[in-house]
Design a protein around this motif. Structure first.
Motif, mmCIF file in Angstrom:
data_model
loop_
_atom_site.group_PDB
_atom_site.id
_atom_site.type_symbol
_atom_site.label_atom_id
_atom_site.label_comp_id
_atom_site.label_asym_id
_atom_site.label_seq_id
_atom_site.Cartn_x
_atom_site.Cartn_y
_atom_site.Cartn_z
ATOM 1 N N GLU A 22 117.037 14.866 -9.025
ATOM 2 C CA GLU A 22 116.002 15.740 -9.999
ATOM 3 C C GLU A 22 116.791 17.138 -9.663
ATOM 4 O O GLU A 22 117.510 17.291 -8.492
ATOM 5 N N ASP A 24 115.702 19.956 -8.782
ATOM 6 C CA ASP A 24 115.194 20.495 -7.404
ATOM 7 C C ASP A 24 115.200 19.804 -5.959
ATOM 8 O O ASP A 24 114.922 20.081 -5.393
ATOM 9 N N SER A 26 114.273 16.559 -5.492
ATOM 10 C CA SER A 26 113.107 15.614 -5.304
ATOM 11 C C SER A 26 113.901 14.159 -5.566
ATOM 12 O O SER A 26 114.765 13.978 -6.080
ATOM 13 N N ARG A 27 112.981 13.353 -4.973
ATOM 14 C CA ARG A 27 113.451 11.801 -5.361
ATOM 15 C C ARG A 27 112.241 11.142 -5.666
ATOM 16 O O ARG A 27 111.023 11.381 -5.606
ATOM 17 N N THR A 28 112.568 9.981 -6.428
ATOM 18 C CA THR A 28 111.454 9.339 -6.731
ATOM 19 C C THR A 28 110.862 8.464 -5.994
ATOM 20 O O THR A 28 111.435 7.948 -5.091
ATOM 21 N N ARG A 46 115.153 18.434 -18.709
ATOM 22 C CA ARG A 46 114.410 18.203 -17.474
ATOM 23 C C ARG A 46 115.076 19.524 -16.519
ATOM 24 O O ARG A 46 114.125 20.064 -15.833
ATOM 25 N N HIS A 50 112.361 22.444 -15.247
ATOM 26 C CA HIS A 50 112.137 22.631 -13.778
ATOM 27 C C HIS A 50 112.190 23.838 -13.531
ATOM 28 O O HIS A 50 111.726 24.424 -12.537
ATOM 29 N N TYR A 62 106.175 14.329 -12.837
ATOM 30 C CA TYR A 62 106.621 14.863 -14.029
ATOM 31 C C TYR A 62 106.554 14.010 -15.480
ATOM 32 O O TYR A 62 106.663 12.857 -15.373
ATOM 33 N N TYR A 76 103.561 18.989 -15.927
ATOM 34 C CA TYR A 76 103.877 18.833 -14.293
ATOM 35 C C TYR A 76 102.437 19.038 -13.584
ATOM 36 O O TYR A 76 101.725 19.650 -13.760
ATOM 37 N N ARG A 131 107.793 10.374 -13.839
ATOM 38 C CA ARG A 131 108.225 10.333 -12.727
ATOM 39 C C ARG A 131 107.322 10.921 -11.606
ATOM 40 O O ARG A 131 106.913 11.968 -11.876
ATOM 41 N N LEU A 133 107.472 12.161 -8.165
ATOM 42 C CA LEU A 133 108.522 12.770 -7.158
ATOM 43 C C LEU A 133 108.136 13.514 -5.968
ATOM 44 O O LEU A 133 106.797 13.869 -5.922
ATOM 45 N N LYS A 135 109.675 16.314 -2.895
ATOM 46 C CA LYS A 135 110.710 17.254 -2.367
ATOM 47 C C LYS A 135 111.017 16.656 -0.925
ATOM 48 O O LYS A 135 110.195 16.502 -0.534
#
Length: 136
Positions: A22, A24, A26-28, A46, A50, A62, A76, A131, A133, A135
């Protein structure tokens, strides 16, 4: 023999490389089921959304909804944890098909969300990307 076994075991349990992250970092995490549909959102959407969103929670959702005439609603939904301060928990933007044009920040009272659709000013938008997400 032992180094070969160690190498084979390590490779067997290694994670497959993940796709691009992502914007920023982030991960799923997948607590909320991910979703992807057609038409796929443009690649620029995206990163652009963001950059505009004021996501100040670690955990957020998201979503992208496709609409008529190449329009996109990006939503968001912030999910603050108990140690995070109170804030607005939702933001939404209306993008056109031109990445150079400024999107409109939408008033949440003008939007209605259902499981896989959103309605804005009597226009229906269909969910095409979701998604869940976190951080780092």
């Amino acid at each position: 023999m032992l180094p070969t076994f160690f190498l084979a075991t390590t490779l067997a349990f290694a994670q497959a490389p993940q796709g691009p992250g992502e914007p920023d970092g982030s991960r799923t995490i997948g607590i909320v089921p991910p979703f992807s549909g057609n038409p796929a959102p443009p690649l620029w959407l995206r990163a652009t959304s963001h950059a505009l969103a004021a996501v100040d929670t670690r955990h957020y959702i998201y979503e992208v909804y496709a609409g008529p005439k190449g329009q996109w609603v990006v939503r968001y939904l912030m999910l603050p944890e108990s140690d995070e301060a109170f804030r607005e928990i939702e933001q939404a933007f209306l993008f056109g098909s031109d990445p150079k044009k400024k999107p409109e920040e939408l008033k949440l009272g003008e939007l209605a969300f259902e499981a896989r659709s959103a309605t804005y000013k009597k226009l229906t938008f269909t969910l095409v990307d979701r998604r869940d997400l976190m951080k780092p």
